[in-house]
Each structure stands twice: as structure tokens, then as C-alpha cells.
Design a protein around this motif. Sequence first.
Motif, PDB file in Angstrom:
ATOM      1  N   SER A  74       0.812   8.950  -1.939  1.00 13.92           N
ATOM      2  CA  SER A  74       1.131   8.450  -3.267  1.00 13.92           C
ATOM      3  C   SER A  74       1.729   9.603  -4.043  1.00 13.92           C
ATOM      4  O   SER A  74       1.263  10.742  -3.937  1.00 13.92           O
ATOM      5  CB  SER A  74      -0.128   7.933  -3.966  1.00 13.92           C
ATOM      6  OG  SER A  74       0.189   7.385  -5.235  1.00 13.92           O
ATOM      7  N   ARG A  78      -2.146   7.848  -9.678  1.00 11.75           N
ATOM      8  CA  ARG A  78      -2.178   6.421 -10.003  1.00 11.75           C
ATOM      9  C   ARG A  78      -0.950   5.682  -9.468  1.00 11.75           C
ATOM     10  O   ARG A  78      -0.732   4.520  -9.807  1.00 11.75           O
ATOM     11  CB  ARG A  78      -2.257   6.232 -11.520  1.00 11.75           C
ATOM     12  CG  ARG A  78      -3.527   6.793 -12.149  1.00 11.75           C
ATOM     13  CD  ARG A  78      -3.582   6.507 -13.634  1.00 11.75           C
ATOM     14  NE  ARG A  78      -4.791   7.041 -14.249  1.00 11.75           N
ATOM     15  CZ  ARG A  78      -5.088   6.943 -15.529  1.00 11.75           C
ATOM     16  NH1 ARG A  78      -4.234   6.325 -16.353  1.00 11.75           N
ATOM     17  NH2 ARG A  78      -6.199   7.459 -16.005  1.00 11.75           N
ATOM     18  N   LEU A  80       1.935   4.138  -6.610  1.00 13.43           N
ATOM     19  CA  LEU A  80       1.888   3.186  -5.508  1.00 13.43           C
ATOM     20  C   LEU A  80       1.329   3.843  -4.255  1.00 13.43           C
ATOM     21  O   LEU A  80       1.498   5.047  -4.031  1.00 13.43           O
ATOM     22  CB  LEU A  80       3.294   2.661  -5.202  1.00 13.43           C
ATOM     23  CG  LEU A  80       3.983   1.796  -6.246  1.00 13.43           C
ATOM     24  CD1 LEU A  80       5.402   1.479  -5.788  1.00 13.43           C
ATOM     25  CD2 LEU A  80       3.214   0.507  -6.486  1.00 13.43           C
ATOM     26  N   SER A  94       5.092  -0.334   0.748  1.00 17.29           N
ATOM     27  CA  SER A  94       4.573   0.216  -0.506  1.00 17.29           C
ATOM     28  C   SER A  94       3.827  -0.895  -1.229  1.00 17.29           C
ATOM     29  O   SER A  94       4.309  -2.034  -1.293  1.00 17.29           O
ATOM     30  CB  SER A  94       5.714   0.748  -1.383  1.00 17.29           C
ATOM     31  OG  SER A  94       6.344   1.851  -0.768  1.00 17.29           O
ATOM     32  N   SER A  96       0.593  -1.787  -4.467  1.00 17.14           N
ATOM     33  CA  SER A  96      -0.238  -1.349  -5.584  1.00 17.14           C
ATOM     34  C   SER A  96      -1.557  -0.799  -5.064  1.00 17.14           C
ATOM     35  O   SER A  96      -2.014  -1.147  -3.973  1.00 17.14           O
ATOM     36  CB  SER A  96      -0.504  -2.524  -6.521  1.00 17.14           C
ATOM     37  OG  SER A  96      -1.491  -2.212  -7.472  1.00 17.14           O
ATOM     38  N   ARG A  97      -2.197   0.055  -5.858  1.00 18.32           N
ATOM     39  CA  ARG A  97      -3.536   0.522  -5.526  1.00 18.32           C
ATOM     40  C   ARG A  97      -4.575  -0.589  -5.700  1.00 18.32           C
ATOM     41  O   ARG A  97      -5.696  -0.469  -5.213  1.00 18.32           O
ATOM     42  CB  ARG A  97      -3.914   1.705  -6.415  1.00 18.32           C
ATOM     43  CG  ARG A  97      -3.192   2.992  -6.054  1.00 18.32           C
ATOM     44  CD  ARG A  97      -3.487   4.082  -7.059  1.00 18.32           C
ATOM     45  NE  ARG A  97      -2.873   5.336  -6.660  1.00 18.32           N
ATOM     46  CZ  ARG A  97      -3.496   6.308  -6.005  1.00 18.32           C
ATOM     47  NH1 ARG A  97      -4.764   6.168  -5.704  1.00 18.32           N
ATOM     48  NH2 ARG A  97      -2.863   7.413  -5.666  1.00 18.32           N
ATOM     49  N   ASN A  98      -4.210  -1.626  -6.420  1.00 19.83           N
ATOM     50  CA  ASN A  98      -5.103  -2.750  -6.666  1.00 19.83           C
ATOM     51  C   ASN A  98      -4.865  -3.808  -5.587  1.00 19.83           C
ATOM     52  O   ASN A  98      -3.788  -4.414  -5.527  1.00 19.83           O
ATOM     53  CB  ASN A  98      -4.823  -3.327  -8.054  1.00 19.83           C
ATOM     54  CG  ASN A  98      -5.761  -4.461  -8.416  1.00 19.83           C
ATOM     55  OD1 ASN A  98      -6.523  -4.960  -7.583  1.00 19.83           O
ATOM     56  ND2 ASN A  98      -5.704  -4.902  -9.663  1.00 19.83           N
ATOM     57  N   MET A 101      -3.292  -7.129  -6.432  1.00 21.84           N
ATOM     58  CA  MET A 101      -1.865  -7.250  -6.733  1.00 21.84           C
ATOM     59  C   MET A 101      -1.164  -7.615  -5.423  1.00 21.84           C
ATOM     60  O   MET A 101      -0.847  -6.759  -4.596  1.00 21.84           O
ATOM     61  CB  MET A 101      -1.321  -5.944  -7.297  1.00 21.84           C
ATOM     62  CG  MET A 101       0.161  -6.010  -7.644  1.00 21.84           C
ATOM     63  SD  MET A 101       0.576  -7.291  -8.837  1.00 21.84           S
ATOM     64  CE  MET A 101      -0.195  -6.622 -10.320  1.00 21.84           C
ATOM     65  N   TYR A 103       1.427  -8.061  -3.483  1.00 18.78           N
ATOM     66  CA  TYR A 103       2.858  -7.777  -3.352  1.00 18.78           C
ATOM     67  C   TYR A 103       3.049  -6.566  -2.443  1.00 18.78           C
ATOM     68  O   TYR A 103       2.255  -5.606  -2.486  1.00 18.78           O
ATOM     69  CB  TYR A 103       3.473  -7.485  -4.724  1.00 18.78           C
ATOM     70  CG  TYR A 103       4.897  -6.966  -4.648  1.00 18.78           C
ATOM     71  CD1 TYR A 103       5.961  -7.836  -4.448  1.00 18.78           C
ATOM     72  CD2 TYR A 103       5.154  -5.601  -4.742  1.00 18.78           C
ATOM     73  CE1 TYR A 103       7.257  -7.357  -4.352  1.00 18.78           C
ATOM     74  CE2 TYR A 103       6.447  -5.116  -4.654  1.00 18.78           C
ATOM     75  CZ  TYR A 103       7.494  -6.005  -4.457  1.00 18.78           C
ATOM     76  OH  TYR A 103       8.767  -5.525  -4.347  1.00 18.78           O
TER      77      TYR A 103
END
Length: 201
Positions: A74, A78, A80, A94, A96-98, A101, A103
Motif C-alpha cells: 500500500s 490508509r 488501497l 487493487s 479497498s482496505r475495507n 467495499m 470493488y
Amino acid sequence: MTIALRCRCGQVQGRIDPAGIHARATCYCRDCRAYARYLARPGLLDAAGGTDVVAMAPGALHIDAGVDQLACMSLGPRGLLRWYAGCCRTPLASMSRNARMYYASVPVACLDAPAQALDATLGPPGRIVFAPDSATAPVRATRLRLPGVVARIGLHALVARLRGRCVGAPFFDPDGRPSRAPEVPSMQQRAQLERDPDAAR
């Protein structure tokens, strides 16, 4: 019908289901260029510093072999999560850290199919452009197509979230934590990645 996914040396192999693809786009953002330089692999950027990617639902991405070779970085604490094959530094996705999310952005560089076949399935590259103002050479913006694409991606992500879908293995564990701790470059290392305009071409 699926599209084969393969790292450069062949240790990581998988497939993507075209039904989960939202769009094909070229991203010219500085972060994508820095990531390509981090990987230090030629051919990841086009002549204007862009990365050819497929925006898609992560559930349509399957890793069938080489899970043990998955690595993650990353660009910031915070930023990607950028997954790649540690064996040969081929970019894979790639996210999100969440994990909620729903995608993923998958580089076309890891898709194992002739260019003509990819164009027929995904559409030709360059029709949709992200961050054209950050390109290293003039590129044609796609201002009419872009809002529709962003809205479609956002809608799919929202519906998936409402349905409780999360990104799962091999990228996240059952508790929603990344399955690999991402390597984060120091500020000095990141500055170097952003400063070198010719690497990874």
C-alpha cells in the motif's frame, strides 16, 4: 466463458468471470504510476503513464493456484491494498482496505489472452479514462462516458454492501482483515517512486 489470469512466471493462475466486469479503463493517476515503479516490471504503463485496468466485482476474480505467492503493498497507511504475485511482481488487483467495499481493479497485464480476444470481451483500451490531467503526455478525456461508469460501479458496490457481501479469500480472512500484511514504503521511498518518470515503461 472465463478469462484466464496468470502471473508472468506462471506460479499464480486464476480466472475472471466477464459477468462481473463493470468497465475497462485506463488510469493515469500518480498512485498507479508509483505502484508500477514499485513493481519494477517493464510494460505496465502506456506511453502517457497510464495503466490498463478492469473495474469489476471481486467475487468474479478467482485464484486457483499460487495463493502462497500473493503479496500486498500500500502506498500509504490508509491507501488501497495493491495485490501482486511475489514470485515475479505481476500486479493482480487493487482493493479497498475495507472488505465491505465490494470493488476490485484488475490490471489487464495479468490477463492471459490475446489482445484481440480481450478487446472483443472487454472493449478496446482508452475509451474510458481516469485522471487524464495526471498523464505524462496528452490524452483524450472521456468526460461523457466517465460519469456513467462511476455511477454504475458505485451502484454495484452499494447493492453488494446492502446485501452484506464482502471481499473474501484469498484477499481477506473471515473477519475482514487482509490475508497479508501490506508493505508500506517509507516517505522517502514513496518520494522516489513518484520522482522516477521512466521506470516500469
